[in-house]
Design a protein around this motif. Structure first.
Motif, mmCIF file in Angstrom:
data_model
loop_
_atom_site.group_PDB
_atom_site.id
_atom_site.type_symbol
_atom_site.label_atom_id
_atom_site.label_comp_id
_atom_site.label_asym_id
_atom_site.label_seq_id
_atom_site.Cartn_x
_atom_site.Cartn_y
_atom_site.Cartn_z
ATOM 1 N N THR A 120 -7.392 1.208 -7.343
ATOM 2 C CA THR A 120 -6.547 1.284 -8.542
ATOM 3 C C THR A 120 -6.381 2.723 -9.002
ATOM 4 O O THR A 120 -5.279 3.175 -9.333
ATOM 5 C CB THR A 120 -7.148 0.436 -9.667
ATOM 6 O OG1 THR A 120 -7.197 -0.927 -9.245
ATOM 7 C CG2 THR A 120 -6.321 0.547 -10.932
ATOM 8 N N SER A 121 -7.477 3.459 -9.021
ATOM 9 C CA SER A 121 -7.418 4.851 -9.482
ATOM 10 C C SER A 121 -6.700 5.755 -8.491
ATOM 11 O O SER A 121 -5.805 6.513 -8.857
ATOM 12 C CB SER A 121 -8.843 5.351 -9.731
ATOM 13 O OG SER A 121 -8.834 6.714 -10.120
ATOM 14 N N SER A 123 -4.680 5.031 -5.963
ATOM 15 C CA SER A 123 -3.299 4.691 -5.626
ATOM 16 C C SER A 123 -2.305 5.319 -6.593
ATOM 17 O O SER A 123 -1.154 5.586 -6.233
ATOM 18 C CB SER A 123 -3.117 3.164 -5.630
ATOM 19 O OG SER A 123 -3.864 2.568 -4.596
ATOM 20 N N GLN A 124 -2.730 5.575 -7.822
ATOM 21 C CA GLN A 124 -1.837 6.151 -8.819
ATOM 22 C C GLN A 124 -1.405 7.569 -8.458
ATOM 23 O O GLN A 124 -0.350 8.030 -8.892
ATOM 24 C CB GLN A 124 -2.528 6.145 -10.184
ATOM 25 C CG GLN A 124 -2.817 4.747 -10.715
ATOM 26 C CD GLN A 124 -3.669 4.753 -11.973
ATOM 27 O OE1 GLN A 124 -4.061 5.827 -12.462
ATOM 28 N NE2 GLN A 124 -3.971 3.585 -12.508
ATOM 29 N N THR A 125 -2.211 8.245 -7.667
ATOM 30 C CA THR A 125 -1.912 9.637 -7.300
ATOM 31 C C THR A 125 -1.788 9.812 -5.787
ATOM 32 O O THR A 125 -1.915 10.922 -5.272
ATOM 33 C CB THR A 125 -3.011 10.564 -7.838
ATOM 34 O OG1 THR A 125 -4.295 10.109 -7.348
ATOM 35 C CG2 THR A 125 -3.031 10.562 -9.357
ATOM 36 N N GLU A 164 -1.860 -5.761 -7.465
ATOM 37 C CA GLU A 164 -0.783 -5.446 -8.404
ATOM 38 C C GLU A 164 0.020 -6.699 -8.729
ATOM 39 O O GLU A 164 0.387 -7.472 -7.845
ATOM 40 C CB GLU A 164 0.126 -4.374 -7.806
ATOM 41 C CG GLU A 164 1.191 -3.862 -8.768
ATOM 42 C CD GLU A 164 2.023 -2.737 -8.185
ATOM 43 O OE1 GLU A 164 2.984 -2.329 -8.840
ATOM 44 O OE2 GLU A 164 1.680 -2.279 -7.066
#
Length: 533
Positions: A120-121, A123-125, A164
């Motif tokens: 989750t963390s 994948s955002q970047t 997601e």
């Protein structure tokens, strides 16, 4: 499922410790999530902690061995342990309070949910991550995918973490197609960023590689329940072909079968050409697998004065079925000249010139053939018992990939090519490098004959490595084979009736959802239990 994991591993690795072992992972400390996933050193330690948790969950895969035609529990275990008896016999002990099933459920979900936090963390970047951070993203995806793969095989529909679009509903049981879609996406992402083992940058055998992700993606397409819509022999073949064509594995440098299970050869290049992935252990307390402790003989353990250090001592936790240790001429598995038999099965229990006594044993199976693959001669040099056996435990071997690839080729109309692969690679090695003409499989086998032969070959090659139950489930052969060959189900032992025969009920092909999960997960009720339990 929704609990945010705040504990990570943060200490440095011991300077001179082996890079393939886990004792250099230090205790956990509590720090904020952002300090984990935005700091390369902390993130690396977090991932090593997940690898260790995954490995330790497979320290004893005995639950995955039970209820097959390959292995059954020993007589004393059958008498004294209702949880093991239930899983082996598909009877009353196979219920929602079974501690073995609960342990597997907890371990796999723990690793998957902690991996989901990292996914989750990171994948955002992803688009701006450094190579190192995307590598850790790939590792997290692999670990979530591989743990969910095993859970969905054993329990059916399961809760998910971090998918997601699911939001708070992720802790409800998700349909099979949703589960397999997540696993597929995880393995695809893992393949994208994981290193090839031939790369100079890859030096840590604890960690996942690109071929491992490809092999597991192939397994997904081959092993997925047909009703999920994900079983696809074409897609599976394409993934296995990538591993098969990887020059790091197999080829002229492939090991003989004896080298694969030689504890002193585990660090050799020849040995690594076979291991797509193996769980790394050692003989050091806390880092041992102890697998031989379950697989050895209690009659040997009780020898005196010092025979508890014998190479094949144990407690009959899991033993070969008669089918798995007898010759074809006796109605069993093994063909004359197959070198894998002596490497896999122990028939002789003489130790220091003595044969253990059978006096006082109820079942009389304590000196029946036992599992030999995981005997670790290094314990003798240290005067240790088999509790400290520390041989690495294979997860996926190159020969497994070859057999899966050949199976897929057969089913997509390339029968000749698939059967030739089995003959030239797997069976030729099994017969010492030269396959007698009489042992060469015909390339015009019908589907039923091919499947029966393939399942025998997979048992000969991969026995006691944890794949048998899943193989029988995906081919629809579990009930037929287990009812005939597992003594506790068939009720027959050495051609004598010891128990009434058991007919396996269809609902028991899946394990029950643990009661703890039904009680503690607010999004589940008793109605979410697998039908029949």
């Amino acid at each position: 499922m929704k609990t945010t994991i705040l504990f990570i591993l943060i200490a440095a690795m011991t300077l001179f410790a082996s890079c393939s072992k886990f004792l250099d992972v230090a205790p956990e400390s509590k720090i904020p999530d952002e300090a984990i996933f935005e700091n390369a050193e902390n993130l690396d330690a977090y991932m090593l902690g997940l690898y260790k948790a995954w490995r330790d969950g497979h320290r004893d895969r005995i639950g995955m061995y039970m209820g097959t035609d390959e292995a059954n529990i020993g007589g004393n275990q059958w008498r004294d342990d209702n949880a093991k008896r239930g899983l082996d016999m598909y009877q009353e002990g196979m219920n929602s309070t079974n501690g073995i099933a609960l342990g597997i459920w907890r371990n796999r979900h723990e690793v998957a949910s902690r991996a989901a936090n990292a996914i989750t963390s990171l994948s955002q970047t992803e688009s701006t991550n450094s190579d190192e951070f995307n590598l850790r993203l790939a590792e997290a995806c692999f670990l979530r995918g591989v743990n969910y793969f095993e859970l969905v095989q054993m329990f059916g529909a399961i809760p998910l973490s971090g998918m997601e679009g699911l939001g708070e509903s992720n802790s409800s049981r998700q349909p099979l197609d949703v589960v397999y879609k997540m696993i597929e996406a995880d393995f695809v992402k893992a393949e994208k960023y994981l290193p090839d083992p031939a790369d100079a940058s890859y030096q840590d055998l604890r960690r996942a590689t690109k071929p491992l992700a490809q092999a597991m993606l192939g397994k997904l397409y081959l092993y997925a329940a047909e009703e999920s819509g994900f079983r696809d022999y074409e897609k599976a073949a394409a993934q296995f072909e990538k591993v098969y064509n990887n020059p790091y594995y197999g080829g002229t440098g492939a090991p003989t079968y004896s080298v694969i299970f030689d504890a002193n050869s585990e660090s050799s290049a020849q040995h690594q050409r076979e291991m797509v992935y193996a769980f790394q252990f050692s003989n050091v307390s806390g880092d041992q697998s102890s697998i031989q402790w379950d697989m050895g003989s209690r009659a040997v353990t009780n020898m005196t004065p010092v025979e508890a250090t014998a190479l094949f001592a144990g407690f009959d936790g899991i033993m070969p079925t008669e089918y798995a240790y007898e010759m074809v001429s006796e109605g069993g598995l093994w063909e004359e000249g197959d070198v894998r038999r002596e490497e896999s099965i122990r028939y002789d229990f003489t130790w220091n010139g003595q044969t253990p006594s059978m006096s006082g044993y109820i079942w009389g199976d304590e000196l029946d053939p036992h599992i030999k693959k995981f005997e670790d001669p290094r314990i003798l040099e240290q005067g240790l018992s088999t509790y400290y056996s520390g041989k690495n435990v294979p997860f996926i071997r190159f020969s497994d990939v070859v057999l899966c690839y050949a199976e897929c080729l057969y089913h997509i109309g390339r029968q000749n090519e698939g059967i030739t692969l089995i003959n030239d690679i797997v069976r030729t090695r099994a017969f010492g490098g030269t396959l007698p003409g009489t042992m060469r499989w015909s390339t015009d086998m019908g589907e039923a004959e091919f499947t029966a032969n393939l399942m025998d070959e997979r048992m000969r090659e991969l026995c006691f490595e944890g794949w048998r139950k899943l193989d029988l489930m995906r081919t629809g052969l579990l009930k037929n084979y287990v009812e005939k060959r597992n003594r506790w189900v068939s009720g027959m032992y050495k051609q004598e009736r010891i128990n009434p025969a058991v007919s396996i009920e269809n609902f028991r092909l899946l394990w029950p959802i643990p009661l703890d999960e039904l009680r503690q997960n607010p999004n589940l009720t008793d109605a979410d239990q697998n039908p029949g339990y």
